[in-house]
Design a protein around this motif. Sequence first.
Motif, PDB file in Angstrom:
ATOM      1  N   THR A  36      -1.621   2.068  16.853  1.00 45.25           N
ATOM      2  CA  THR A  36      -0.673   1.023  16.480  1.00 45.25           C
ATOM      3  C   THR A  36      -1.006  -0.251  17.241  1.00 45.25           C
ATOM      4  O   THR A  36      -1.190  -0.210  18.464  1.00 45.25           O
ATOM      5  CB  THR A  36       0.770   1.455  16.810  1.00 45.25           C
ATOM      6  N   GLN A  37      -1.093  -1.370  16.511  1.00 47.07           N
ATOM      7  CA  GLN A  37      -1.353  -2.682  17.109  1.00 47.07           C
ATOM      8  C   GLN A  37      -0.484  -3.703  16.388  1.00 47.07           C
ATOM      9  O   GLN A  37      -0.701  -3.960  15.208  1.00 47.07           O
ATOM     10  CB  GLN A  37      -2.827  -3.056  16.955  1.00 47.07           C
ATOM     11  N   GLY A  38       0.524  -4.222  17.073  1.00 45.35           N
ATOM     12  CA  GLY A  38       1.430  -5.173  16.431  1.00 45.35           C
ATOM     13  C   GLY A  38       2.153  -4.511  15.268  1.00 45.35           C
ATOM     14  O   GLY A  38       2.661  -3.397  15.395  1.00 45.35           O
ATOM     15  N   PRO A  39       2.178  -5.165  14.099  1.00 48.34           N
ATOM     16  CA  PRO A  39       2.863  -4.566  12.950  1.00 48.34           C
ATOM     17  C   PRO A  39       2.010  -3.537  12.195  1.00 48.34           C
ATOM     18  O   PRO A  39       2.476  -2.898  11.273  1.00 48.34           O
ATOM     19  CB  PRO A  39       3.177  -5.766  12.063  1.00 48.34           C
ATOM     20  N   TRP A  40       0.751  -3.382  12.574  1.00 50.69           N
ATOM     21  CA  TRP A  40      -0.172  -2.513  11.847  1.00 50.69           C
ATOM     22  C   TRP A  40      -0.268  -1.134  12.501  1.00 50.69           C
ATOM     23  O   TRP A  40      -0.290  -1.011  13.714  1.00 50.69           O
ATOM     24  CB  TRP A  40      -1.565  -3.132  11.787  1.00 50.69           C
ATOM     25  N   THR A  41      -0.356  -0.134  11.670  1.00 52.94           N
ATOM     26  CA  THR A  41      -0.569   1.237  12.130  1.00 52.94           C
ATOM     27  C   THR A  41      -1.617   1.887  11.232  1.00 52.94           C
ATOM     28  O   THR A  41      -1.543   1.782  10.004  1.00 52.94           O
ATOM     29  CB  THR A  41       0.733   2.062  12.064  1.00 52.94           C
ATOM     30  N   GLY A  42      -2.583   2.539  11.838  1.00 49.61           N
ATOM     31  CA  GLY A  42      -3.579   3.310  11.099  1.00 49.61           C
ATOM     32  C   GLY A  42      -3.566   4.741  11.604  1.00 49.61           C
ATOM     33  O   GLY A  42      -3.346   4.984  12.793  1.00 49.61           O
ATOM     34  N   ARG A  43      -3.753   5.667  10.707  1.00 50.56           N
ATOM     35  CA  ARG A  43      -3.771   7.071  11.119  1.00 50.56           C
ATOM     36  C   ARG A  43      -4.667   7.876  10.200  1.00 50.56           C
ATOM     37  O   ARG A  43      -4.858   7.526   9.030  1.00 50.56           O
ATOM     38  CB  ARG A  43      -2.375   7.682  11.139  1.00 50.56           C
ATOM     39  N   THR A  77      -0.061  23.683  -1.559  1.00 47.36           N
ATOM     40  CA  THR A  77      -1.331  22.958  -1.572  1.00 47.36           C
ATOM     41  C   THR A  77      -2.273  23.503  -0.511  1.00 47.36           C
ATOM     42  O   THR A  77      -1.853  24.069   0.493  1.00 47.36           O
ATOM     43  CB  THR A  77      -1.113  21.455  -1.302  1.00 47.36           C
ATOM     44  N   SER A  78      -3.553  23.317  -0.744  1.00 47.72           N
ATOM     45  CA  SER A  78      -4.548  23.715   0.255  1.00 47.72           C
ATOM     46  C   SER A  78      -4.674  22.599   1.290  1.00 47.72           C
ATOM     47  O   SER A  78      -3.829  21.715   1.369  1.00 47.72           O
ATOM     48  CB  SER A  78      -5.886  23.975  -0.431  1.00 47.72           C
ATOM     49  N   ARG A  79      -5.725  22.602   2.053  1.00 48.95           N
ATOM     50  CA  ARG A  79      -5.926  21.599   3.101  1.00 48.95           C
ATOM     51  C   ARG A  79      -5.977  20.193   2.484  1.00 48.95           C
ATOM     52  O   ARG A  79      -6.629  19.966   1.474  1.00 48.95           O
ATOM     53  CB  ARG A  79      -7.224  21.877   3.843  1.00 48.95           C
ATOM     54  N   VAL A  80      -5.284  19.260   3.125  1.00 49.83           N
ATOM     55  CA  VAL A  80      -5.264  17.859   2.711  1.00 49.83           C
ATOM     56  C   VAL A  80      -5.739  17.016   3.887  1.00 49.83           C
ATOM     57  O   VAL A  80      -5.202  17.123   4.984  1.00 49.83           O
ATOM     58  CB  VAL A  80      -3.849  17.412   2.284  1.00 49.83           C
ATOM     59  N   VAL A  81      -6.763  16.187   3.646  1.00 51.75           N
ATOM     60  CA  VAL A  81      -7.281  15.275   4.663  1.00 51.75           C
ATOM     61  C   VAL A  81      -7.090  13.863   4.137  1.00 51.75           C
ATOM     62  O   VAL A  81      -7.372  13.591   2.971  1.00 51.75           O
ATOM     63  CB  VAL A  81      -8.777  15.544   4.940  1.00 51.75           C
ATOM     64  N   GLY A  82      -6.577  12.965   4.969  1.00 51.56           N
ATOM     65  CA  GLY A  82      -6.330  11.617   4.482  1.00 51.56           C
ATOM     66  C   GLY A  82      -6.330  10.574   5.585  1.00 51.56           C
ATOM     67  O   GLY A  82      -6.415  10.887   6.775  1.00 51.56           O
ATOM     68  N   ALA A  83      -6.265   9.322   5.155  1.00 52.29           N
ATOM     69  CA  ALA A  83      -6.166   8.183   6.048  1.00 52.29           C
ATOM     70  C   ALA A  83      -5.103   7.240   5.500  1.00 52.29           C
ATOM     71  O   ALA A  83      -4.916   7.168   4.276  1.00 52.29           O
ATOM     72  CB  ALA A  83      -7.514   7.470   6.152  1.00 52.29           C
ATOM     73  N   GLU A  84      -4.436   6.538   6.385  1.00 51.68           N
ATOM     74  CA  GLU A  84      -3.344   5.660   5.960  1.00 51.68           C
ATOM     75  C   GLU A  84      -3.314   4.424   6.851  1.00 51.68           C
ATOM     76  O   GLU A  84      -3.492   4.518   8.065  1.00 51.68           O
ATOM     77  CB  GLU A  84      -2.021   6.414   6.064  1.00 51.68           C
ATOM     78  N   ILE A  85      -3.099   3.274   6.245  1.00 49.10           N
ATOM     79  CA  ILE A  85      -2.869   2.024   6.977  1.00 49.10           C
ATOM     80  C   ILE A  85      -1.537   1.482   6.494  1.00 49.10           C
ATOM     81  O   ILE A  85      -1.286   1.405   5.292  1.00 49.10           O
ATOM     82  CB  ILE A  85      -3.985   1.000   6.708  1.00 49.10           C
ATOM     83  N   SER A  86      -0.660   1.130   7.433  1.00 49.76           N
ATOM     84  CA  SER A  86       0.656   0.609   7.064  1.00 49.76           C
ATOM     85  C   SER A  86       0.992  -0.603   7.922  1.00 49.76           C
ATOM     86  O   SER A  86       0.441  -0.815   8.985  1.00 49.76           O
ATOM     87  CB  SER A  86       1.726   1.687   7.210  1.00 49.76           C
ATOM     88  N   MET A  87       1.926  -1.407   7.391  1.00 52.40           N
ATOM     89  CA  MET A  87       2.375  -2.598   8.096  1.00 52.40           C
ATOM     90  C   MET A  87       3.893  -2.659   8.046  1.00 52.40           C
ATOM     91  O   MET A  87       4.488  -2.443   6.990  1.00 52.40           O
ATOM     92  CB  MET A  87       1.813  -3.853   7.446  1.00 52.40           C
ATOM     93  N   GLN A  88       4.500  -2.915   9.185  1.00 54.05           N
ATOM     94  CA  GLN A  88       5.957  -3.067   9.237  1.00 54.05           C
ATOM     95  C   GLN A  88       6.284  -4.558   9.334  1.00 54.05           C
ATOM     96  O   GLN A  88       5.628  -5.294  10.063  1.00 54.05           O
ATOM     97  CB  GLN A  88       6.539  -2.336  10.446  1.00 54.05           C
ATOM     98  N   PHE A  89       7.289  -4.952   8.576  1.00 52.88           N
ATOM     99  CA  PHE A  89       7.727  -6.347   8.666  1.00 52.88           C
ATOM    100  C   PHE A  89       9.221  -6.429   8.585  1.00 52.88           C
ATOM    101  O   PHE A  89       9.897  -5.522   8.276  1.00 52.88           O
ATOM    102  CB  PHE A  89       7.081  -7.224   7.589  1.00 52.88           C
TER     103      PHE A  89
END
Length: 89
Positions: A36-43, A77-89
């Motif tokens: 998490t950096q400022g309003p941005w979050t990546g996971r 569901t079987s295994r799920v792999v993912g990436a996500e980028i979000s912004m809070q405002f």
Amino acid sequence: MFVRAESAFTGSSALDERNRAYQPAVAILGLQLGYTQGPWTGRVFVQNLTDRRRVNGLIFDNLAFGRDGNYYGPIDTSRVVGAEISMQF
């Protein structure tokens, strides 16, 4: 930075109302890593890390052609792999 580990444990359970079939106990694990950096979050995440498939509802016999010895039901569901980028405002 953050790390999150998840676990869900389900004991042995009957799959129909007449208790004709059971499924064994299972553990479903998940893992997340993020920043998490400022309003941005990546996971990045993995759900069902152990890749265990289990019936998650009631089973039923084959309704179209009579009883064929198989049971049918909804599967998790079987295994799920993912990436996500979000912004809070």
